[in-house]
Motif scaffolding. Structure first.
Motif, PDB file in Angstrom:
ATOM      1  N   UNK A 105       0.841  -1.187   0.000  1.00 41.94           N
ATOM      2  CA  UNK A 105       0.000   0.000   0.000  1.00 41.94           C
ATOM      3  C   UNK A 105       0.883   1.246   0.000  1.00 41.94           C
ATOM      4  N   UNK A 106       0.363   2.313  -0.545  1.00 40.11           N
ATOM      5  CA  UNK A 106       1.056   3.602  -0.523  1.00 40.11           C
ATOM      6  C   UNK A 106       0.100   4.665  -0.005  1.00 40.11           C
ATOM      7  N   UNK A 107       0.667   5.654   0.643  1.00 44.67           N
ATOM      8  CA  UNK A 107      -0.153   6.765   1.116  1.00 44.67           C
ATOM      9  C   UNK A 107      -0.677   7.561  -0.076  1.00 44.67           C
ATOM     10  N   UNK A 108       0.024   7.462  -1.195  1.00 41.35           N
ATOM     11  CA  UNK A 108      -0.408   8.161  -2.414  1.00 41.35           C
ATOM     12  C   UNK A 108      -1.808   7.715  -2.824  1.00 41.35           C
ATOM     13  N   UNK A 109      -2.036   6.404  -2.776  1.00 43.74           N
ATOM     14  CA  UNK A 109      -3.331   5.861  -3.176  1.00 43.74           C
ATOM     15  C   UNK A 109      -4.366   6.006  -2.062  1.00 43.74           C
ATOM     16  N   UNK A 110      -3.982   5.620  -0.858  1.00 46.67           N
ATOM     17  CA  UNK A 110      -4.950   5.594   0.251  1.00 46.67           C
ATOM     18  C   UNK A 110      -5.445   6.983   0.605  1.00 46.67           C
ATOM     19  N   UNK A 111      -4.582   7.987   0.466  1.00 51.40           N
ATOM     20  CA  UNK A 111      -4.986   9.359   0.771  1.00 51.40           C
ATOM     21  C   UNK A 111      -5.567  10.061  -0.456  1.00 51.40           C
ATOM     22  N   UNK A 112      -5.641   9.335  -1.583  1.00 47.66           N
ATOM     23  CA  UNK A 112      -6.205   9.871  -2.825  1.00 47.66           C
ATOM     24  C   UNK A 112      -5.502  11.159  -3.250  1.00 47.66           C
ATOM     25  N   UNK A 113      -4.206  11.114  -3.260  1.00 48.24           N
ATOM     26  CA  UNK A 113      -3.429  12.297  -3.629  1.00 48.24           C
ATOM     27  C   UNK A 113      -3.603  12.598  -5.114  1.00 48.24           C
ATOM     28  N   UNK A 114      -3.939  13.841  -5.484  1.00 48.10           N
ATOM     29  CA  UNK A 114      -4.137  14.180  -6.898  1.00 48.10           C
ATOM     30  C   UNK A 114      -2.837  14.229  -7.693  1.00 48.10           C
ATOM     31  N   UNK A 115      -1.684  14.245  -7.008  1.00 42.62           N
ATOM     32  CA  UNK A 115      -0.400  14.331  -7.695  1.00 42.62           C
ATOM     33  C   UNK A 115       0.227  12.967  -7.960  1.00 42.62           C
ATOM     34  N   UNK A 116      -0.550  11.904  -7.790  1.00 45.52           N
ATOM     35  CA  UNK A 116       0.006  10.557  -7.901  1.00 45.52           C
ATOM     36  C   UNK A 116       0.595  10.301  -9.281  1.00 45.52           C
ATOM     37  N   UNK A 117      -0.036  10.821 -10.336  1.00 43.55           N
ATOM     38  CA  UNK A 117       0.477  10.611 -11.681  1.00 43.55           C
ATOM     39  C   UNK A 117       1.822  11.257 -11.894  1.00 43.55           C
ATOM     40  N   UNK A 118       2.027  12.427 -11.293  1.00 43.94           N
ATOM     41  CA  UNK A 118       3.295  13.138 -11.432  1.00 43.94           C
ATOM     42  C   UNK A 118       4.402  12.449 -10.650  1.00 43.94           C
ATOM     43  N   UNK A 142      -9.554  10.622  11.604  1.00 43.85           N
ATOM     44  CA  UNK A 142      -9.313  12.049  11.348  1.00 43.85           C
ATOM     45  C   UNK A 142     -10.172  12.501  10.172  1.00 43.85           C
ATOM     46  N   UNK A 143     -10.922  13.570  10.346  1.00 45.14           N
ATOM     47  CA  UNK A 143     -11.882  14.019   9.334  1.00 45.14           C
ATOM     48  C   UNK A 143     -11.206  14.544   8.066  1.00 45.14           C
ATOM     49  N   UNK A 144      -9.958  14.980   8.192  1.00 42.75           N
ATOM     50  CA  UNK A 144      -9.269  15.544   7.026  1.00 42.75           C
ATOM     51  C   UNK A 144      -8.616  14.467   6.165  1.00 42.75           C
ATOM     52  N   UNK A 145      -8.629  13.211   6.599  1.00 44.39           N
ATOM     53  CA  UNK A 145      -7.893  12.148   5.923  1.00 44.39           C
ATOM     54  C   UNK A 145      -8.843  11.209   5.183  1.00 44.39           C
ATOM     55  N   UNK A 146      -8.404  10.711   4.026  1.00 44.95           N
ATOM     56  CA  UNK A 146      -9.224   9.828   3.207  1.00 44.95           C
ATOM     57  C   UNK A 146      -8.926   8.342   3.427  1.00 44.95           C
ATOM     58  N   UNK A 147      -7.970   8.035   4.303  1.00 44.16           N
ATOM     59  CA  UNK A 147      -7.625   6.635   4.561  1.00 44.16           C
ATOM     60  C   UNK A 147      -8.789   5.942   5.279  1.00 44.16           C
ATOM     61  N   UNK A 148      -9.012   4.679   4.946  1.00 44.33           N
ATOM     62  CA  UNK A 148     -10.079   3.909   5.580  1.00 44.33           C
ATOM     63  C   UNK A 148      -9.845   3.782   7.080  1.00 44.33           C
ATOM     64  N   UNK A 149     -10.916   3.688   7.847  1.00 47.02           N
ATOM     65  CA  UNK A 149     -10.807   3.573   9.303  1.00 47.02           C
ATOM     66  C   UNK A 149     -11.650   2.416   9.817  1.00 47.02           C
ATOM     67  N   UNK A 150     -11.224   1.864  10.947  1.00 48.08           N
ATOM     68  CA  UNK A 150     -11.962   0.796  11.619  1.00 48.08           C
ATOM     69  C   UNK A 150     -11.403   0.651  13.027  1.00 48.08           C
ATOM     70  N   UNK A 151     -12.254   0.209  13.942  1.00 49.92           N
ATOM     71  CA  UNK A 151     -11.776   0.011  15.320  1.00 49.92           C
ATOM     72  C   UNK A 151     -10.837  -1.189  15.416  1.00 49.92           C
ATOM     73  N   UNK A 152     -11.132  -2.233  14.644  1.00 47.60           N
ATOM     74  CA  UNK A 152     -10.283  -3.425  14.648  1.00 47.60           C
ATOM     75  C   UNK A 152      -9.970  -3.804  13.209  1.00 47.60           C
ATOM     76  N   UNK A 153      -8.925  -3.206  12.639  1.00 41.60           N
ATOM     77  CA  UNK A 153      -8.549  -3.534  11.254  1.00 41.60           C
ATOM     78  C   UNK A 153      -8.012  -4.967  11.172  1.00 41.60           C
ATOM     79  N   UNK A 154      -7.884  -5.496   9.960  1.00 53.69           N
ATOM     80  CA  UNK A 154      -7.276  -6.824   9.792  1.00 53.69           C
ATOM     81  C   UNK A 154      -5.851  -6.825  10.328  1.00 53.69           C
ATOM     82  N   UNK A 155      -5.353  -7.959  10.788  1.00 54.20           N
ATOM     83  CA  UNK A 155      -3.974  -8.015  11.304  1.00 54.20           C
ATOM     84  C   UNK A 155      -2.971  -7.683  10.207  1.00 54.20           C
ATOM     85  N   UNK A 156      -1.808  -7.150  10.559  1.00 59.61           N
ATOM     86  CA  UNK A 156      -0.795  -6.818   9.549  1.00 59.61           C
ATOM     87  C   UNK A 156      -0.348  -8.064   8.782  1.00 59.61           C
ATOM     88  N   UNK A 157      -0.034  -7.882   7.513  1.00 56.48           N
ATOM     89  CA  UNK A 157       0.447  -8.974   6.674  1.00 56.48           C
ATOM     90  C   UNK A 157       1.872  -9.332   7.104  1.00 56.48           C
TER      91      UNK A 157
END
Length: 238
Positions: A105-118, A142-157
C-alpha cells in the motif's frame, strides 16, 4: 411619530398622514389610498405626482438581474494549475502493478493524492512513492484524511516487510520513505512490524537511505525505541 410594529401590519405613508393597514386586508388597500389621497391639499397632490416613480428605485433592469443570477449559479471552471491529467505513463502502470502483486500500500493511493500521476511517473519518467506499512486501515478517524478507518482492522500482513524490501530493491532506489496508519489495536502500535520492514530493506541494500514517518505510538517510548534501533536513517513523526 411612534414606532410601528411590522408584524401583521402594512404601513402606508402619504405626506404627513399615516395609515396602518392589516396585510390581510390588502384588497381594500386601493380604497383606503384613494380616501387618504382625496383628503390631501392640492400642493401635496402635485408633490406626489411629480415625485419619483417605481423605476427610479430599480437600479438594474430585469434582464440584467436575471443574467447575474444565473451567472452566480453557473460553476466556474477550475484554474489550469489546479487541474491534473489521468496518469497513463509506463512508470505509473509498472509501479501500480508491482504494488498490487506484492499486496503493498502507498499513502499516495490511500490518501487519494491528486499528484500521484506526477510522482509515480511524470515528464521525466522517474517514480517516487511513499510506502505505507501495517495495512491500509487506520484505527483513528481524522476528518481531514481519506484513509479507511476501523476500530479493529485486519492483522498486519506478516509478508509485508519482505515484500516491501524486495520491491524497493528491484526499483533500485537510493532513498525511500516509509509511513503507516495508526494501529492502536496492536500492543506495540505496530512498531516491531515497522522495525522489521526497515531491517529487511537494509539487508538487501545497506546503502539505501530509509526515512520513516511513524505514528505517535500513544507516547510509548519502548515502541519508539523499536523503530529508532532498527537501522533507520531518518526518524520523523507523522
Amino acid at each position: 411619530m411612534s414606532a410601528l410594529k411590522w408584524v401583521g401590519q402594512w404601513p402606508a405613508r402619504i405626506g404627513s398622514n399615516l395609515t396602518v393597514i392589516n396585510y390581510n386586508q390588502l384588497p381594500s388597500m386601493a380604497i383606503v389610498y384613494r380616501r387618504v389621497y382625496s383628503s390631501l391639499p392640492k400642493s401635496k397632490k402635485e408633490e406626489i405626482s411629480n415625485g419619483p416613480g417605481l423605476q427610479d428605485f430599480i437600479a438594474k433592469s430585469p434582464s440584467e438581474i436575471k443574467s447575474e443570477y444565473f451567472a452566480k449559479r453557473r460553476r466556474l471552471p477550475l484554474p489550469p494549475w489546479l487541474k491534473t491529467t489521468i496518469p497513463t505513463s509506463k512508470s505509473y502502470n509498472k509501479l501500480k502493478k508491482d504494488l498490487r502483486s506484492l499486496k503493498l500500500h502507498t499513502v499516495c493511493e490511500e490518501a487519494r493524492c491528486p499528484n500521484i500521476g506526477e510522482c509515480w511517473g511524470g515528464e521525466s519518467g522517474t517514480a517516487t512513492a511513499t510506502i505505507m506499512v501495517l495495512g491500509d486501515t487506520c484505527t483513528r478517524g481524522c476528518r481531514f484524511c481519506s484513509v479507511k478507518t476501523a476500530r479493529k482492522p485486519p492483522p498486519p500482513d506478516p509478508d509485508e516487510p519482505v515484500n516491501t524490501a524486495a520491491a524497493l530493491a528491484e526499483w533500485g532506489l537510493d532513498y525511500v520513505v516509509l509511513t503507516s496508519v495508526d494501529r492502536d489495536d496492536l500492543p506495540d502500535g505496530g512498531s516491531k512490524h515497522f522495525a522489521k520492514t526497515v531491517q529487511e530493506i537494509k539487508k538487501r541494500n545497506s546503502n539505501m537511505l530509509v526515512e520513516v514517518l511513524t505514528p505517535d505510538f500513544r507516547g510509548d517510548k519502548e515502541a519508539v525505541g523499536n523503530v529508532v534501533n532498527s537501522g533507520v536513517d531518518v526518524y520523523a513523526h507523522n
